[in-house]
Design an enzyme around this catalytic site. Sequence first.
Site, PDB file in Angstrom:
ATOM      1  N   GLU B  62     -65.384 -78.743 -17.747  1.00 37.19           N
ATOM      2  CA  GLU B  62     -64.375 -77.995 -17.006  1.00 37.19           C
ATOM      3  C   GLU B  62     -63.947 -76.716 -17.697  1.00 37.19           C
ATOM      4  O   GLU B  62     -63.771 -75.677 -17.050  1.00 37.19           O
ATOM      5  CB  GLU B  62     -63.146 -78.874 -16.723  1.00 37.19           C
ATOM      6  CG  GLU B  62     -63.346 -79.897 -15.607  1.00 37.19           C
ATOM      7  CD  GLU B  62     -64.155 -81.118 -16.025  1.00 37.19           C
ATOM      8  OE1 GLU B  62     -64.429 -81.266 -17.244  1.00 37.19           O
ATOM      9  OE2 GLU B  62     -64.510 -81.920 -15.154  1.00 37.19           O
ATOM     10  N   HIS B 131     -55.519 -89.384 -12.216  1.00 36.31           N
ATOM     11  CA  HIS B 131     -56.197 -88.862 -11.018  1.00 36.31           C
ATOM     12  C   HIS B 131     -55.228 -88.702  -9.851  1.00 36.31           C
ATOM     13  O   HIS B 131     -55.649 -88.677  -8.701  1.00 36.31           O
ATOM     14  CB  HIS B 131     -57.318 -89.813 -10.573  1.00 36.31           C
ATOM     15  CG  HIS B 131     -58.508 -89.871 -11.480  1.00 36.31           C
ATOM     16  ND1 HIS B 131     -58.474 -90.414 -12.737  1.00 36.31           N
ATOM     17  CD2 HIS B 131     -59.787 -89.451 -11.305  1.00 36.31           C
ATOM     18  CE1 HIS B 131     -59.681 -90.333 -13.288  1.00 36.31           C
ATOM     19  NE2 HIS B 131     -60.490 -89.750 -12.436  1.00 36.31           N
TER      20      HIS B 131
HETATM   21  C1  LIG Z   1     -62.985 -84.318 -17.377  1.00 34.99           C
HETATM   22  C2  LIG Z   1     -63.515 -85.064 -16.216  1.00 34.99           C
HETATM   23  N1  LIG Z   1     -64.338 -84.442 -15.346  1.00 34.99           N
HETATM   24  C3  LIG Z   1     -64.833 -85.113 -14.289  1.00 34.99           C
HETATM   25  C4  LIG Z   1     -64.507 -86.413 -14.077  1.00 34.99           C
HETATM   26  C5  LIG Z   1     -65.027 -87.152 -12.857  1.00 34.99           C
HETATM   27  N2  LIG Z   1     -66.044 -88.113 -13.246  1.00 34.99           N
HETATM   28  C6  LIG Z   1     -65.731 -89.387 -13.497  1.00 34.99           C
HETATM   29  S1  LIG Z   1     -67.034 -90.248 -14.049  1.00 34.99           S
HETATM   30  C7  LIG Z   1     -68.050 -88.915 -13.897  1.00 34.99           C
HETATM   31  C8  LIG Z   1     -69.486 -89.018 -14.261  1.00 34.99           C
HETATM   32  C9  LIG Z   1     -69.607 -89.495 -15.604  1.00 34.99           C
HETATM   33  O1  LIG Z   1     -70.944 -89.518 -16.045  1.00 34.99           O
HETATM   34  P1  LIG Z   1     -71.141 -89.922 -17.548  1.00 34.99           P
HETATM   35  O2  LIG Z   1     -70.168 -89.171 -18.365  1.00 34.99           O
HETATM   36  O3  LIG Z   1     -72.559 -89.776 -17.881  1.00 34.99           O
HETATM   37  O4  LIG Z   1     -70.707 -91.450 -17.578  1.00 34.99           O
HETATM   38  P2  LIG Z   1     -71.309 -92.640 -16.701  1.00 34.99           P
HETATM   39  O5  LIG Z   1     -70.557 -92.633 -15.414  1.00 34.99           O
HETATM   40  O6  LIG Z   1     -72.736 -92.373 -16.530  1.00 34.99           O
HETATM   41  O7  LIG Z   1     -71.002 -93.881 -17.453  1.00 34.99           O
HETATM   42  C10 LIG Z   1     -67.356 -87.818 -13.451  1.00 34.99           C
HETATM   43  C11 LIG Z   1     -67.954 -86.499 -13.202  1.00 34.99           C
HETATM   44  C12 LIG Z   1     -63.626 -87.025 -14.988  1.00 34.99           C
HETATM   45  N3  LIG Z   1     -63.224 -88.295 -14.826  1.00 34.99           N
HETATM   46  N4  LIG Z   1     -63.154 -86.341 -16.048  1.00 34.99           N
END
Ligand SMILES: Cc1ncc(C[n+]2csc(CCOP(=O)(O)OP(=O)(O)O)c2C)c(N)n1
Lengths: 347, 335
Positions: B62, B131
């Site tokens: 971000e 959130h």
């Molecule tokens: C700072 C932030 N940006 C976006 C999100 C929204 N979000 C939640 S989980 C996710 C994907 C996460 O992927 P990864 O970090 O690889 O973890 P995984 O879900 O694969 O365990 C996103 C974009 C968030 N929670 N926090």
Amino acid sequence: MTFSRNEGETENLSVLGREMSARASKKNAYSQEFLEKIFRTAFKIRTFETEGIKLYRQGLIRGYFHPYLGQEGIATGVCAALKEGDYIASTHRGHGHCIAWGADVNKMVAELLQKDTGYCRGYGGSMHIADISVGNLGANGIVGAGTPLGVGAALAAQVRGSDAVTVTFTTDGASNNGTFLESLNLAAIWNLNFILVIENNQYAVSTRIEESTRETDLYKRGTAIGVESHQVDGNDPLAVYEMTLKAAETCRAGKGPVLIEAKTFRHMGHHVNDPGKYMPEDKLAYYMARDPVDRARASLREMADVDDATIAAIEAEIAEEFEKAVEFSKQSGEVTAEEFRAFAATY
Amino acid sequence: MAEREIMYRDALREALDEEMAANQEVFIIGEGIAERGGSYKVTEGLLAKYGPGRVRDTPIAEAGMIGVGVGAAIAGARPVVEILYVDFAMLGMDMIVNQAAKFRLMTGGDGRVPFVMRTQGGTGGGVAAQHSQSLEALFYHIPGLRVVMPSTPADAKGLLKYALRQQDPVMFLEHKHLYMTKGPVPDGEHVIEFGVGDIKRAGTDVTVIAWSNMLPRTLKAAEELEAQGISVEVIDPRTLVPLDREMILKSVLKTRRVVIVQEANRRGGVASDIASIIQEEAFYDLDAPVEIVAGLDIPVPFNLALEAASVPQQEDVVAAVRRSLHLNAISKAAE
Ligand SMILES: Cc1ncc(C[n+]2csc(CCOP(=O)(O)OP(=O)(O)O)c2C)c(N)n1
Ligand SMILES: [Mg+2]
């Protein structure tokens, strides 16, 4: 990027990762008791997630629910290598870490069902389960936030003169966030007892890792700033255990931090309501064939000669524990609005 | 002009689509916005139409995304950065507060930052403390930012189109509960200038000011009050910066009673600032204290009943309107 590049990806690891896989497959290397503990943990996480998803579909759980299905080997192996007094920090996909850290399933289910008897009294929910009394800094709704928080716990331990180790479970997605570099670098310059475990499940929601970074071997990020960094088969609980044990030793010898990239894959979409259609079938099949829970079961059966009936009894016991937790939660009450307003008055 | 009933998210997409077609400089970046079409389906279909150069997925970064958006805007492009939840915009605050908001003044007025951050906030369905926030007051406080909070599909479209034609950094704050709501949107060109509020319901007894998801809730409260013989005028400022003071004061002079409703917690909120403007400009024309209905000063809890207790509900608006008419107990303290 096609699947061919990743063919055999969990065998094609960094040198130490392959060594750990080899060590983990030696017969007689582990006691029956230990192998049973590993299997119990992995199976308990599996049960919690599959049964939890059912509760979600019944409308009993609201909000977010990110299943840890397919990644159980990582939390299981890592936590088995840590000691009392150590710390963990987790992610939005945090149920498995809590369970592997020894959490009370009653309190976890109660939290998901918004009950007063839950870990956070229903204030937190799935993404915020924490238990600071046992060194669990908690799950997190902000991707990447667990890394600085974990480094902070490691810093507190160092200032205090304790040899406690902190593990932050983080993700491939979080490794592209600024918090990753800033905090890992702090851990490095201060030689903190910190282990960063990147659970590289190769997706961030539907975004493939190849779309978010040129270098998909994420352990190399640590090497670049002078942090000892390795890769391990995240679907092999024992290899993860061996790797973490070694990392913890390195830390306690004053040579931390250590970064561990654990290669893995989700068994389904990003959260309960994501069908995960974007996940390539052949790749999913590859990881399904290397299911961490199956591997924990096979280790118990083959390395410790435990028979199927005994294993079935363990599974039944865990299933019953979950059922009881659901009953316990259903009978629990919720924090009242009056109590909540009184709490708000303290803010 | 003809109108159609469409959803808020479709109205936003129309605005993006039309402005992208009209201006090559408009492009969008965000998490999962290209192939997946965004978590709320706002950008669905835009990748196919405008290609991967102008509709780009980003890693979870971000601070970087917001920062490159600001940089691109300074360089004369018209970036739209989509941040999934306003809560995550906190990672990019340096770029918003120290860079985007300051650039115009620091360059003696010459440098402009036509940057649009689209994001969404508010409570909804137990997504818990990180959130669910309503953070408009943070942006409202910073001189140099425009703060837009549309409550209807038509406003969403018209304001987003305007955002993509003006010259200052815009915090375009949508609400997670509104994406699937439907409303009439005019056919053809539809642009709404900033700083122009809208009377969503005309009335004579009490003025209620509300925005974003508090607007539909307030309209329901107004219906309930009408059945009790109370005529409520509902004003939606639509943009908090700039604020349509004129419309607010005109309505206040007519009704002499005001209730301000915000989902955000009360302390340091926009409602308090609007109240201070009203008392300064119209103190002697008021027949009752300005009422504020706001969220509790505490993070939003996961538990659904407590989540509901943490933000204003229809009955809270009704009670405040009745209080301002001295129909309840005399004062809030006496209740
Ligand atoms: C700072 C932030 N940006 C976006 C999100 C929204 N979000 C939640 S989980 C996710 C994907 C996460 O992927 P990864 O970090 O690889 O973890 P995984 O879900 O694969 O365990 C996103 C974009 C968030 N929670 N926090
Ligand atoms: Mg991932």
